[in-house]
Design a protein around this motif. Structure first.
Motif, short mmCIF file in Angstrom:
data_model
loop_
_atom_site.label_atom_id
_atom_site.label_comp_id
_atom_site.label_asym_id
_atom_site.label_seq_id
_atom_site.Cartn_x
_atom_site.Cartn_y
_atom_site.Cartn_z
N GLN A 1 0.09 23.31 4.77
CA GLN A 1 0.33 21.96 4.27
C GLN A 1 1.52 21.35 5.01
N LEU A 2 1.61 20.03 4.91
CA LEU A 2 2.69 19.28 5.54
C LEU A 2 3.46 18.52 4.47
N LEU A 3 4.78 18.65 4.49
CA LEU A 3 5.65 17.88 3.61
C LEU A 3 6.39 16.84 4.43
N VAL A 4 6.43 15.61 3.96
CA VAL A 4 7.13 14.52 4.64
C VAL A 4 7.88 13.69 3.60
N GLU A 5 8.77 12.82 4.09
CA GLU A 5 9.50 11.96 3.16
C GLU A 5 8.56 11.04 2.39
N ALA A 6 7.64 10.41 3.10
CA ALA A 6 6.69 9.49 2.48
C ALA A 6 5.35 9.65 3.19
N GLY A 7 4.35 10.14 2.48
CA GLY A 7 3.04 10.33 3.07
C GLY A 7 2.16 9.10 2.90
N PRO A 8 0.91 9.18 3.33
CA PRO A 8 0.00 8.03 3.23
C PRO A 8 -0.16 7.51 1.81
N GLU A 9 -0.21 8.41 0.84
CA GLU A 9 -0.38 7.97 -0.55
C GLU A 9 0.85 7.22 -1.05
N GLU A 10 2.03 7.69 -0.65
CA GLU A 10 3.27 7.02 -1.05
C GLU A 10 3.38 5.63 -0.40
N GLU A 11 2.94 5.53 0.86
CA GLU A 11 2.97 4.24 1.52
C GLU A 11 2.02 3.26 0.84
N LYS A 12 0.86 3.75 0.42
CA LYS A 12 -0.08 2.89 -0.31
C LYS A 12 0.52 2.46 -1.64
N ALA A 13 1.15 3.41 -2.34
CA ALA A 13 1.75 3.10 -3.64
C ALA A 13 2.87 2.08 -3.49
N LEU A 14 3.63 2.21 -2.40
CA LEU A 14 4.72 1.28 -2.17
C LEU A 14 4.19 -0.13 -1.95
N ARG A 15 3.17 -0.25 -1.14
CA ARG A 15 2.57 -1.57 -0.90
C ARG A 15 1.96 -2.14 -2.18
N ARG A 16 1.35 -1.26 -2.97
CA ARG A 16 0.76 -1.71 -4.23
C ARG A 16 1.84 -2.24 -5.17
N ASP A 17 2.93 -1.50 -5.28
CA ASP A 17 4.01 -1.93 -6.17
C ASP A 17 4.57 -3.29 -5.75
N ILE A 18 4.70 -3.48 -4.45
CA ILE A 18 5.24 -4.75 -3.96
C ILE A 18 4.27 -5.89 -4.24
N ALA A 19 2.97 -5.62 -4.07
CA ALA A 19 1.97 -6.66 -4.35
C ALA A 19 1.97 -7.03 -5.83
N GLU A 20 2.16 -6.03 -6.70
CA GLU A 20 2.13 -6.27 -8.14
C GLU A 20 3.46 -6.80 -8.67
N ASN A 21 4.54 -6.49 -7.96
CA ASN A 21 5.87 -6.90 -8.40
C ASN A 21 6.68 -7.41 -7.22
N PRO A 22 6.47 -8.66 -6.81
CA PRO A 22 7.20 -9.21 -5.65
C PRO A 22 8.71 -9.17 -5.82
N GLY A 23 9.18 -9.08 -7.07
CA GLY A 23 10.61 -9.04 -7.32
C GLY A 23 11.29 -7.82 -6.74
N LEU A 24 10.53 -6.83 -6.32
CA LEU A 24 11.13 -5.67 -5.68
C LEU A 24 11.78 -6.04 -4.35
N LEU A 25 11.20 -7.02 -3.65
CA LEU A 25 11.72 -7.44 -2.36
C LEU A 25 12.23 -8.87 -2.35
N PHE A 26 11.81 -9.68 -3.32
CA PHE A 26 12.13 -11.10 -3.29
C PHE A 26 12.94 -11.51 -4.51
N LEU A 27 13.78 -12.51 -4.32
CA LEU A 27 14.55 -13.10 -5.40
C LEU A 27 13.62 -14.01 -6.19
N THR A 28 13.35 -13.65 -7.42
CA THR A 28 12.40 -14.42 -8.22
C THR A 28 13.08 -15.42 -9.15
N GLU A 29 14.41 -15.38 -9.18
CA GLU A 29 15.16 -16.34 -9.98
C GLU A 29 16.54 -16.53 -9.36
#
Length: 340
Positions: A103-131
């Protein structure tokens, strides 16, 4: 203790976590950076002091290691997160090592990268000032003009940047315009190793949750984030030099030398003393590396108990008293450096 200037110096260290985010805005480019290697410009006396400081750290040199304990075996690779033709030599070395891993261990694998993009799409406030006010309103006009110009060089519209969180913008500025194409390519050593694992049907697991990035930056106040952004702008004229210096040091197997170089040079800044620089760097090492390294050890040992394991993470995590290699050595692992 305010450490925004240290974040500006080490924002490149976050590239493994940031790449899924940076690639959202990065655009292809033809040329790579050709900045000056700042280590090569040191005087003999400065170079000697830097060497002495580096040598005091355990496992200070080298990117490829083996660790054994009983029948458990690990291959540990320190990586550089941007594409570079110099990776090709390492890939040839890694091929047989990866072939025998389970097996291979990495800091962020493909599933984590997908989850990160999903979180940002669902919660833009993670990267953007919403107020509240935009950065255009928060920054002095001169700083905003400088930021707009820096982002224009990276093909990022100022109107979009005005609502981005300051830490994210500061991280974008870590990548010189001439390296944005390397980010967009997504072919740093981490991704190349993951591609090799995928070709072999090798499971890829993450060393840490995909939310680690936000956890780290949540420790910074809004004021410190703005200070981080302003200090990043001060580095704009030399960002290619720092990028080139870090890359050259990595391929020489001397990533820890970069850390010590910045610690020693910080001590010479106006208003600084060696004691202040040492204290701030100790705190920064705890935040950026030590806590994460310590949390990785159980994950690594659990994986090793299941079969030979290949582990790849940013090279700066390897060395030091609280580096991954020394932490393993303290737990009874025998550490051996491998030739790249």
């Amino acid at each position: 203790m305010r450490m925004s200037h240290l974040f500006r110096r080490f924002r490149l260290h976050f590239l493994a976590l940031l790449l899924p985010l940076l690639t959202l805005l990065a655009s292809p480019a033809q040329a790579r950076c050709t900045g000056q290697n700042l280590l090569d410009a040191l005087s003999p006396d400065e170079s000697a002091r830097l060497t002495a400081a580096t040598d005091r750290q355990p496992f200070a040199r080298g990117n490829l290691w083996q660790a054994t304990r009983g029948t458990d075996r690990l291959t540990l690779l320190g990586t550089y997160h941007l594409s570079d033709h110099r990776h090709d030599r390492m890939i040839s070395t890694l091929t047989p090592l990866l072939a025998r891993a389970t097996q291979l261990l990495v800091e962020a694998g493909p599933e984590e990268e997908k989850a990160l993009r999903r979180d940002i799409a669902e919660n833009p406030g993670l990267l953007f000032l919403t107020e509240g006010p935009s950065l255009m309103q928060q920054l002095p006009a001169e700083d905003w003009q400088g930021l707009s110009a820096a982002l224009a060089a990276r093909n990022i519209p100022a109107i979009m940047a005005a609502k981005m969180r300051p830490w994210y913008l500061a991280s974008l500025l870590a990548v010189p315009p001439c390296d944005m194409g390397a980010v967009a390519a997504g072919k740093g050593l981490d991704h190349r190793v993951m591609a090799m694992a995928a070709d072999r049907g090798l499971p890829v697991r993450a060393l840490e949750p995909h939310t680690t990035l936000f956890t780290i930056f949540d420790t910074m106040s809004a004021e410190d984030q703005l200070a981080m952004l302003r200090s990043s702008l001060l580095m704009e004229d030399h960002v290619a030099d720092y990028s080139a210096t870090m890359a050259d040091a990595y391929f020489r197997g001397e990533s820890r030398r970069i850390w010590e170089f910045l610690r020693l040079t910080t001590a010479k800044l106006p208003g600084y003393t060696p004691d202040r620089a040492n204290a701030e760097f100790a705190q920064m090492e705890t935040l950026l590396m030590t806590r994460r390294n310590q949390s990785w050890i159980p994950v690594i040992e659990e994986a090793a108990a299941q079969g030979e394991t290949f582990v790849a993470f940013g090279a700066l995590h390897l060395a030091g008293e609280q580096g991954v290699l020394n932490l393993l050595a303290q737990r009874g692992w025998t550490i051996t450096q491998l030739s790249p």
